[in-house]
Design a protein around this motif. Sequence first.
Motif, PDB file in Angstrom:
ATOM      1  N   PHE A 165       0.828  -1.206   0.000  1.00  0.00           N
ATOM      2  CA  PHE A 165       0.000   0.000   0.000  1.00  0.00           C
ATOM      3  C   PHE A 165       0.860   1.253   0.000  1.00  0.00           C
ATOM      4  O   PHE A 165       2.048   1.220   0.342  1.00  0.00           O
ATOM      5  CB  PHE A 165      -0.926   0.015   1.219  1.00  0.00           C
ATOM      6  CG  PHE A 165      -0.206   0.070   2.552  1.00  0.00           C
ATOM      7  CD1 PHE A 165       0.078   1.290   3.164  1.00  0.00           C
ATOM      8  CD2 PHE A 165       0.176  -1.094   3.198  1.00  0.00           C
ATOM      9  CE1 PHE A 165       0.739   1.349   4.371  1.00  0.00           C
ATOM     10  CE2 PHE A 165       0.834  -1.057   4.423  1.00  0.00           C
ATOM     11  CZ  PHE A 165       1.122   0.171   5.010  1.00  0.00           C
ATOM     12  N   VAL A 166       0.238   2.342  -0.433  1.00  0.00           N
ATOM     13  CA  VAL A 166       0.811   3.676  -0.280  1.00  0.00           C
ATOM     14  C   VAL A 166      -0.129   4.466   0.619  1.00  0.00           C
ATOM     15  O   VAL A 166      -1.298   4.104   0.792  1.00  0.00           O
ATOM     16  CB  VAL A 166       0.992   4.396  -1.637  1.00  0.00           C
ATOM     17  CG1 VAL A 166       1.881   3.586  -2.568  1.00  0.00           C
ATOM     18  CG2 VAL A 166      -0.359   4.673  -2.296  1.00  0.00           C
ATOM     19  N   VAL A 167       0.375   5.546   1.183  1.00  0.00           N
ATOM     20  CA  VAL A 167      -0.417   6.402   2.063  1.00  0.00           C
ATOM     21  C   VAL A 167      -0.623   7.747   1.377  1.00  0.00           C
ATOM     22  O   VAL A 167       0.326   8.340   0.843  1.00  0.00           O
ATOM     23  CB  VAL A 167       0.282   6.593   3.425  1.00  0.00           C
ATOM     24  CG1 VAL A 167      -0.431   7.661   4.257  1.00  0.00           C
ATOM     25  CG2 VAL A 167       0.316   5.268   4.189  1.00  0.00           C
ATOM     26  N   ARG A 202       5.508   9.860   8.500  1.00  0.00           N
ATOM     27  CA  ARG A 202       6.019   8.490   8.497  1.00  0.00           C
ATOM     28  C   ARG A 202       6.266   8.005   9.936  1.00  0.00           C
ATOM     29  O   ARG A 202       5.924   6.879  10.298  1.00  0.00           O
ATOM     30  CB  ARG A 202       7.304   8.413   7.679  1.00  0.00           C
ATOM     31  CG  ARG A 202       7.828   6.983   7.502  1.00  0.00           C
ATOM     32  CD  ARG A 202       9.088   6.967   6.637  1.00  0.00           C
ATOM     33  NE  ARG A 202       8.862   7.595   5.348  1.00  0.00           N
ATOM     34  CZ  ARG A 202       8.250   7.008   4.334  1.00  0.00           C
ATOM     35  NH1 ARG A 202       7.816   5.754   4.462  1.00  0.00           N
ATOM     36  NH2 ARG A 202       8.093   7.641   3.193  1.00  0.00           N
ATOM     37  N   ALA A 203       6.850   8.886  10.747  1.00  0.00           N
ATOM     38  CA  ALA A 203       7.125   8.520  12.128  1.00  0.00           C
ATOM     39  C   ALA A 203       5.825   8.356  12.915  1.00  0.00           C
ATOM     40  O   ALA A 203       5.680   7.411  13.708  1.00  0.00           O
ATOM     41  CB  ALA A 203       8.014   9.580  12.778  1.00  0.00           C
ATOM     42  N   ALA A 204       4.859   9.262  12.699  1.00  0.00           N
ATOM     43  CA  ALA A 204       3.596   9.193  13.434  1.00  0.00           C
ATOM     44  C   ALA A 204       2.809   7.940  13.088  1.00  0.00           C
ATOM     45  O   ALA A 204       2.127   7.358  13.946  1.00  0.00           O
ATOM     46  CB  ALA A 204       2.761  10.434  13.141  1.00  0.00           C
ATOM     47  N   PRO A 263       5.565   4.639   0.149  1.00  0.00           N
ATOM     48  CA  PRO A 263       5.401   6.027  -0.303  1.00  0.00           C
ATOM     49  C   PRO A 263       4.306   6.757   0.469  1.00  0.00           C
ATOM     50  O   PRO A 263       3.274   6.178   0.834  1.00  0.00           O
ATOM     51  CB  PRO A 263       5.010   5.875  -1.777  1.00  0.00           C
ATOM     52  CG  PRO A 263       5.449   4.498  -2.170  1.00  0.00           C
ATOM     53  CD  PRO A 263       5.287   3.671  -0.929  1.00  0.00           C
ATOM     54  N   ILE A 264       4.545   8.039   0.713  1.00  0.00           N
ATOM     55  CA  ILE A 264       3.540   8.929   1.297  1.00  0.00           C
ATOM     56  C   ILE A 264       3.385  10.111   0.353  1.00  0.00           C
ATOM     57  O   ILE A 264       4.374  10.759  -0.013  1.00  0.00           O
ATOM     58  CB  ILE A 264       3.951   9.426   2.689  1.00  0.00           C
ATOM     59  CG1 ILE A 264       4.161   8.251   3.649  1.00  0.00           C
ATOM     60  CG2 ILE A 264       2.896  10.374   3.249  1.00  0.00           C
ATOM     61  CD1 ILE A 264       4.661   8.679   5.027  1.00  0.00           C
TER      62      ILE A 264
END
Length: 209
Positions: A148-150, A167-169, A177-178
């Motif tokens: 998946f991607v965000v 990414r950390a949260a 990928p975000i």
Amino acid sequence: MDFRGSDPALPALPGPRGDDLLPDSAATAVKVVIVGGFGVGKTTLVSSVSEIRPLTTEETMTQAGADVDDTEGIERKTSTTVAMDFGRISINEELVLYVFGTPGQERFWFLWNGLFDGALGAVVLVDTRRLEVSFDVIGRLEDSGVPFVVAANTFPESPSHPVEDLRAALDLPPEVPIVNCDARSRSSSRDVLMALMRYLHDRSAAPAR
């Protein structure tokens, strides 16, 4: 047995609209799924990106669900998906994506298993005002092994965070990928799907570990 439409005296059943027909040049069809917490914009994304009239299963929210669904932060929401959303988009002359949107409330998550059958990948749509509603969604995808991607959906007054902070949260590995998006925009939503296709291509091309 007589069928409706075989008798000239009976009106013929309406067929599909010309815009709904699959292009003759289409050679590959891929199923992808849009997931996310309650009220993050999944139906909006499917509806905006679809080149055909989208199928939605939205129903009016009632007081009966007030004690079940967490509407904090989305108090103005008046309808909700109870089964799925469906749309279609041609990435190019040969590649077609069938896009399925899932219901966001946890009480409807039992429908996810069927919607994910045959899916090549997923988009996790998140609302940066309510990142916590995405934690369980991402956990389910990671457990299932679905790539998946965000996509961070833009809402009025949404806080803007650097990608690495998101990414950390969300506790995501560096390879996921975000992207930022506006689910109301067809071009922006299409860019999200293209990001997913690139990610899936890169995964398939990477050497096996």
